[in-house]
Design a protein around this motif. Structure first.
Motif, PDB file in Angstrom:
ATOM      1  N   PRO A  87       0.838  -1.202   0.000  1.00  0.00           N
ATOM      2  CA  PRO A  87       0.000   0.000   0.000  1.00  0.00           C
ATOM      3  C   PRO A  87       0.875   1.255   0.000  1.00  0.00           C
ATOM      4  CG  PRO A  87       0.138  -0.868   2.220  1.00  0.00           C
ATOM      5  CD  PRO A  87       0.938  -1.790   1.329  1.00  0.00           C
ATOM      6  N   PRO A  88       0.552   2.244  -0.790  1.00  0.00           N
ATOM      7  CA  PRO A  88       1.260   3.521  -0.689  1.00  0.00           C
ATOM      8  C   PRO A  88       0.957   4.154   0.675  1.00  0.00           C
ATOM      9  CG  PRO A  88      -0.057   3.416  -2.698  1.00  0.00           C
ATOM     10  CD  PRO A  88      -0.435   2.246  -1.860  1.00  0.00           C
ATOM     11  N   LEU A  89       1.901   4.888   1.226  1.00  0.00           N
ATOM     12  CA  LEU A  89       1.673   5.538   2.512  1.00  0.00           C
ATOM     13  C   LEU A  89       0.480   6.484   2.464  1.00  0.00           C
ATOM     14  CD1 LEU A  89       5.331   6.375   3.615  1.00  0.00           C
ATOM     15  CD2 LEU A  89       3.849   4.547   4.468  1.00  0.00           C
ATOM     16  N   ALA A  90       0.283   7.143   1.325  1.00  0.00           N
ATOM     17  CA  ALA A  90      -0.807   8.113   1.199  1.00  0.00           C
ATOM     18  C   ALA A  90      -2.177   7.458   1.048  1.00  0.00           C
ATOM     19  CB  ALA A  90      -0.546   9.038   0.013  1.00  0.00           C
ATOM     20  N   ALA A  91      -2.207   6.167   0.764  1.00  0.00           N
ATOM     21  CA  ALA A  91      -3.475   5.444   0.589  1.00  0.00           C
ATOM     22  C   ALA A  91      -3.344   4.052   1.200  1.00  0.00           C
ATOM     23  CB  ALA A  91      -3.840   5.365  -0.888  1.00  0.00           C
ATOM     24  N   PRO A  92      -3.300   3.964   2.535  1.00  0.00           N
ATOM     25  CA  PRO A  92      -3.022   2.684   3.189  1.00  0.00           C
ATOM     26  C   PRO A  92      -4.040   1.585   2.923  1.00  0.00           C
ATOM     27  CG  PRO A  92      -3.245   4.474   4.806  1.00  0.00           C
ATOM     28  CD  PRO A  92      -3.429   5.059   3.458  1.00  0.00           C
ATOM     29  N   SER A  93      -5.237   1.953   2.511  1.00  0.00           N
ATOM     30  CA  SER A  93      -6.237   0.916   2.225  1.00  0.00           C
ATOM     31  C   SER A  93      -6.135   0.385   0.800  1.00  0.00           C
ATOM     32  CB  SER A  93      -7.647   1.453   2.484  1.00  0.00           C
ATOM     33  OG  SER A  93      -7.910   2.533   1.613  1.00  0.00           O
ATOM     34  N   ALA A  94      -5.299   1.008  -0.023  1.00  0.00           N
ATOM     35  CA  ALA A  94      -5.113   0.566  -1.410  1.00  0.00           C
ATOM     36  C   ALA A  94      -3.880  -0.320  -1.491  1.00  0.00           C
ATOM     37  CB  ALA A  94      -4.940   1.773  -2.333  1.00  0.00           C
ATOM     38  N   GLY A  95      -3.982  -1.392  -2.222  1.00  0.00           N
ATOM     39  CA  GLY A  95      -2.832  -2.266  -2.419  1.00  0.00           C
ATOM     40  C   GLY A  95      -2.411  -2.259  -3.872  1.00  0.00           C
ATOM     41  N   VAL A  96      -1.127  -2.097  -4.106  1.00  0.00           N
ATOM     42  CA  VAL A  96      -0.583  -2.126  -5.463  1.00  0.00           C
ATOM     43  C   VAL A  96       0.179  -3.433  -5.614  1.00  0.00           C
ATOM     44  CG1 VAL A  96       0.980  -1.013  -7.101  1.00  0.00           C
ATOM     45  CG2 VAL A  96      -0.388   0.381  -5.533  1.00  0.00           C
ATOM     46  N   ARG A  97      -0.197  -4.216  -6.601  1.00  0.00           N
ATOM     47  CA  ARG A  97       0.513  -5.471  -6.879  1.00  0.00           C
ATOM     48  C   ARG A  97       1.797  -5.156  -7.635  1.00  0.00           C
ATOM     49  NH1 ARG A  97      -3.044  -9.596  -9.958  1.00  0.00           N
ATOM     50  NH2 ARG A  97      -0.951  -9.676 -10.713  1.00  0.00           N
ATOM     51  N   VAL A  98       2.897  -5.672  -7.136  1.00  0.00           N
ATOM     52  CA  VAL A  98       4.190  -5.436  -7.785  1.00  0.00           C
ATOM     53  C   VAL A  98       4.158  -5.974  -9.207  1.00  0.00           C
ATOM     54  CG1 VAL A  98       6.660  -5.963  -7.702  1.00  0.00           C
ATOM     55  CG2 VAL A  98       5.436  -5.403  -5.587  1.00  0.00           C
ATOM     56  N   ALA A  99       3.527  -7.108  -9.427  1.00  0.00           N
ATOM     57  CA  ALA A  99       3.443  -7.692 -10.774  1.00  0.00           C
ATOM     58  C   ALA A  99       2.804  -6.727 -11.768  1.00  0.00           C
ATOM     59  CB  ALA A  99       2.650  -8.998 -10.722  1.00  0.00           C
ATOM     60  N   ASP A 100       1.899  -5.876 -11.302  1.00  0.00           N
ATOM     61  CA  ASP A 100       1.245  -4.919 -12.192  1.00  0.00           C
ATOM     62  C   ASP A 100       2.187  -3.791 -12.613  1.00  0.00           C
ATOM     63  OD1 ASP A 100      -1.088  -6.373 -12.078  1.00  0.00           O
ATOM     64  OD2 ASP A 100      -2.010  -5.094 -10.539  1.00  0.00           O
ATOM     65  N   LEU A 101       3.285  -3.596 -11.894  1.00  0.00           N
ATOM     66  CA  LEU A 101       4.260  -2.553 -12.223  1.00  0.00           C
ATOM     67  C   LEU A 101       5.347  -3.051 -13.164  1.00  0.00           C
ATOM     68  CD1 LEU A 101       4.730  -1.045  -8.649  1.00  0.00           C
ATOM     69  CD2 LEU A 101       3.263  -0.185 -10.490  1.00  0.00           C
ATOM     70  N   LEU A 102       5.488  -4.353 -13.267  1.00  0.00           N
ATOM     71  CA  LEU A 102       6.551  -4.942 -14.090  1.00  0.00           C
ATOM     72  C   LEU A 102       6.053  -5.237 -15.496  1.00  0.00           C
ATOM     73  CD1 LEU A 102       7.904  -7.409 -11.390  1.00  0.00           C
ATOM     74  CD2 LEU A 102       9.005  -5.312 -12.171  1.00  0.00           C
ATOM     75  N   PRO A 103       6.915  -5.048 -16.505  1.00  0.00           N
ATOM     76  CA  PRO A 103       6.508  -5.356 -17.880  1.00  0.00           C
ATOM     77  C   PRO A 103       6.419  -6.862 -18.105  1.00  0.00           C
ATOM     78  CG  PRO A 103       8.771  -4.539 -17.826  1.00  0.00           C
ATOM     79  CD  PRO A 103       8.247  -4.506 -16.427  1.00  0.00           C
TER      80      PRO A 103
END
Length: 103
Positions: A87-103
């Motif tokens: 989760p970004p610090l500014a949006a702790p309830s949101a989760g970002v999947r690392v796989a979604d950031l990778l090509p």
């Protein structure tokens, strides 16, 4: 950025909540000079999408130079694999999947 697009009609934002660098050949620059500049600017959440190792490097807690460090940097650095979610610090309830950031 915090706020809504309407908040920035008259001026560009000046305090990003999160900076994400995507790095391959510039990985050393992202970890070094850019990381120090972001820490000095007190950016609390700085992520590097490391394309070489296919991981996300999460840098948090900007730290000033002192006995333990010669330059500005981050006190907390975590490396996450493609299967992780953060989760970004500014949006702790949101989760970002690392796989979604990778090509």
């Amino acid at each position: 950025m915090r706020g809504s697009p309407r908040d920035y009609v008259d001026a560009h934002p000046t305090r990003p909540a999160l900076i994400v660098e995507v790095a391959q050949s510039g990985l050393g620059l992202a970890r070094g000079r850019k990381g120090a500049a972001y820490a000095r600017a007190r950016i609390a959440d700085y992520w590097i999408v490391n394309l070489i190792d296919r991981v996300l490097e999460v840098h948090r807690e900007p730290a000033r130079p002192g006995p333990a460090r010669r330059h500005w940097g981050y006190a907390v650095v975590e490396t996450l694999g493609a299967d992780a979610t953060i989760p970004p610090l500014a949006a702790p309830s949101a989760g970002v999947r690392v796989a979604d950031l990778l090509p």
